[in-house]
Design an enzyme around this catalytic site. Structure first.
Site, short mmCIF file in Angstrom:
data_model
loop_
_atom_site.label_atom_id
_atom_site.label_comp_id
_atom_site.label_asym_id
_atom_site.label_seq_id
_atom_site.Cartn_x
_atom_site.Cartn_y
_atom_site.Cartn_z
N SER A 1 4.11 -19.26 2.46
CA SER A 1 4.73 -18.65 3.32
C SER A 1 5.03 -19.62 4.77
O SER A 1 5.95 -20.50 4.17
CB SER A 1 3.75 -17.65 3.72
OG SER A 1 4.15 -16.57 4.58
N ARG B 1 0.87 -6.39 13.69
CA ARG B 1 0.04 -6.77 12.47
C ARG B 1 0.00 -5.68 11.42
O ARG B 1 0.22 -6.11 10.04
CB ARG B 1 -1.46 -6.85 12.70
CG ARG B 1 -2.49 -7.31 11.75
CD ARG B 1 -2.18 -8.87 10.91
NE ARG B 1 -3.28 -9.14 10.33
CZ ARG B 1 -3.10 -10.24 9.59
NH1 ARG B 1 -2.02 -11.15 9.60
NH2 ARG B 1 -4.23 -10.99 8.88
N ASP C 1 6.40 -10.34 -4.61
CA ASP C 1 6.40 -10.41 -3.21
C ASP C 1 7.67 -9.87 -2.58
O ASP C 1 8.79 -10.23 -3.01
CB ASP C 1 6.63 -11.97 -2.99
CG ASP C 1 6.34 -12.62 -1.70
OD1 ASP C 1 6.42 -12.13 -0.75
OD2 ASP C 1 5.84 -13.90 -1.46
N HIS D 1 2.73 -10.63 -1.67
CA HIS D 1 2.90 -12.18 -1.04
C HIS D 1 1.50 -12.64 -0.63
O HIS D 1 1.06 -13.84 -0.98
CB HIS D 1 3.39 -11.74 0.50
CG HIS D 1 3.73 -12.90 1.23
ND1 HIS D 1 4.61 -14.00 0.73
CD2 HIS D 1 3.30 -13.40 2.33
CE1 HIS D 1 4.54 -15.00 1.74
NE2 HIS D 1 3.79 -14.60 2.89
N ASP D 2 0.47 -11.96 -0.38
CA ASP D 2 -0.76 -12.29 -0.13
C ASP D 2 -1.64 -13.05 -1.55
O ASP D 2 -2.51 -13.67 -1.30
CB ASP D 2 -1.87 -11.41 0.37
CG ASP D 2 -1.75 -11.34 1.93
OD1 ASP D 2 -1.17 -11.94 2.54
OD2 ASP D 2 -2.65 -10.27 2.46
#
Lengths: 367, 367
Positions: free
Chosen positions: A147, A216, A311, A344-345
């Protein structure tokens, strides 16, 4: 090759002043560093780890206090700390020990707050290099990160091609897509709109707790996938143990995101969040270098590009373009695509698919 | 068949009191209605249009003041107002003339604000039916709508199978996915966190301008596609005509979204936004009916399901499941899938691919 496994060491390294690209000098910059393993006498086994937006230098940690990448790095791990000397630094502008907006400005005796300058991904890399100088590490076996960390990895290859052996950018981009910029701006506006933000000068108060929490929540949706949310939460309601009117009912997905929002606020500074968002948004590896292609030409190191097909923040297409670009220039590049419901994580959790690739790439003689 | 083209007629229809599913009666409900075309003496040509989250009754409009679906509906249009009597109503809880949170509560003489009850998609449909009774329209040739409007379309088929001839749900779902609920909650938290929200009792003030604006920004990202943003804005910076520090530079995509946010605030009420989000989140066609399958069994009308492959809010899979479910029950269902860089918003802009299908579906004898 040293065989003594040392536990992680934490230190704060003063590197003197630093003038970011935006021009306003920061005096007495300090960098929070975690090191694990032992540097060889030849100093040829250092691996630099670059963290993502809300990451920090606590990548490996120790027993009972594990870091965010301890599934990848450790004694006997994919990045074996019996073999490599692993260095992780909190980035410039951060809030975990490296000089950032919440640090005290020596000129005023007050936290920088709104006065902390605009910084770039390149500034972060320059500061890492200055810190490595202080640590006596003049060259790196490899740089790895996902990232925002991946943006730094690529910049390392362009800014310091003679100092870095191998590059492993994961789930990243040469420049952020407009959609990723859009998501970031939703978070940014939530922080800026919070009256407790006080234009950035909220210290010693808690600051824009609600705004950062919403930012967040926004981020978390883009870090995962619809498939994962469906599997984990579906449309289940949160059970608070009492009866509720349906107007007050809360879905588990909402409860989860709100909890993630509250959790971040306890460990992260809103000004840092804003500085790093802007650094990511404005990052473009081709800036001032005649474009992306010319910038990539400066890379001399073998590159292992890792992308995640699900992602939504750094689409797989960006990893493919990166790899294809390097490949066309006859650079040594390998592309590994994985599929993961983590989206993505996945770069933070899914090592089964990438660990062996990383291990092998680090140990092979590739040039 | 009447051949006189009448321009759109606006009226507000009082339907008396209505008690929503949540139990708290609303006195003197009024419904804002637009009608275009002429009802036949047989009263067999009425087409009801259901609007989406921030829509209103202004679907067709007139010359110089066109409505949000005038590309689909009009004299000689795909839904031909020379042939059909097209009725569009602002939903219960709305802010464009139908009784909602910003309406005056006759019991207090003040706007309802926080006291306006929780409403459901089914409430919206019941109120539409009551309004049609007042208009003397006892049966509908068809009901059509996209997104939230599509939820209403399906409910029409389940609640009033004997009153509706054909159903055209577009880009919708039997129940919202957890990811769509998550996006909605980011918008919701932005509104709730805005101090100008005042727990919903902000009238006659402008209310949570910043929060609603952020909610709209959030929504807009999910209504479109990354491809469209890339094509339209890429990473271009907004040119404000002056010199700017790079920390202040604004990408066109940011400028666009912020503008869309400000624009919505001028025409939409935040309490309505919250009520409609919650109605969408909690909507489940299977609720209280023994599940989705049993609910769909109640539908007697032919259904034209239209889905958009690039829709990230109502994924195409949801349209396929809907169609497959109806098909398995031997219902008359046709699925039309389109591809559009507009994503979810294609139902509002892309008629080239769907117009003929709708036209043909409306005119065919299907049972």
């Amino acid at each position: 090759m040293p065989l003594t496994v040392r536990t992680s060491q934490k230190q704060v390294v003063p590197i003197g002043s630093y003038t970011p690209e935006s021009g306003q000098r920061i005096e007495t910059v300090e960098v929070a560093v975690e090191t694990v393993g032992t540097l060889t006498p030849e100093k040829d086994n250092a691996v630099l780890v670059c963290h993502a937006l809300t990451g920090d230098s606590h990548a490996v940690g120790k027993e009972g206090d594990s870091g965010w990448w301890d599934g990848l790095i450790g004694p006997g791990g994919y990045i074996d700390t019996n073999r490599y000397f692993v260095i992780t630094m909190n980035v410039l502008g951060g809030c975990d020990g490296t000089t950032g907006p919440s640090s005290v400005n020596p000129a005023t005796g007050q936290p920088y707050g709104s006065q902390f300058p605009f910084i770039t991904i390149r500034d972060m890399v320059h500061v890492q290099r200055l810190c490595l100088d202080r640590l006596g590490v003049s060259s790196l076996h490899a740089v790895i990160g996902g990232s925002m960390g991946g943006m730094m990895v690529l910049e390392w290859g362009v800014l310091y091609p003679d100092r870095v052996g191998k590059l492993i950018p994961i789930a990243t981009a040469a420049a952020l897509s407009p959609t990723a910029i859009a998501y970031n701006d939703v978070g940014r506006q939530a922080i800026l709109s919070d009256p407790d933000f006080c234009e950035g000068d909220y210290y010693p108060g808690p600051g824009p707790v609600k705004g950062l929490s919403i930012a967040r929540m926004m981020g978390m949706i883009t870090y995962r996938t619809a498939e994962l949310f469906e599997k984990r939460f579906s449309r289940n309601l949160q059970d608070y143990g009492g009866s509720q009117r349906s107007s007050e009912s809360v879905f588990q997905i909402e409860s989860y995101l709100r909890y993630q929002g509250r959790k971040l606020v306890n460990r992260f500074d809103a000004n840092t969040y804003l500085r790093l968002l802007k650094a990511m948004d404005t990052h473009d590896i081709g800036r001032g270098r005649g474009g992306k292609e010319k910038a990539l030409r400066l890379i001399q190191s073998p590159v292992l590009v890792i992308g995640i097909r699900e992602d939504m923040l750094f689409p797989i297409q960006q990893q493919r373009e990166l790899h294809d670009g390097l490949f066309r220039m006859n650079k040594s590049s390998r592309l590994v695509e994985i599929s993961s419901e983590y989206g993505h994580d996945a770069f933070l959790v899914d090592f089964k698919q990438t660990g062996r690739e990383i291990e092998s790439f680090l140990s092979k003689d590739l040039l």
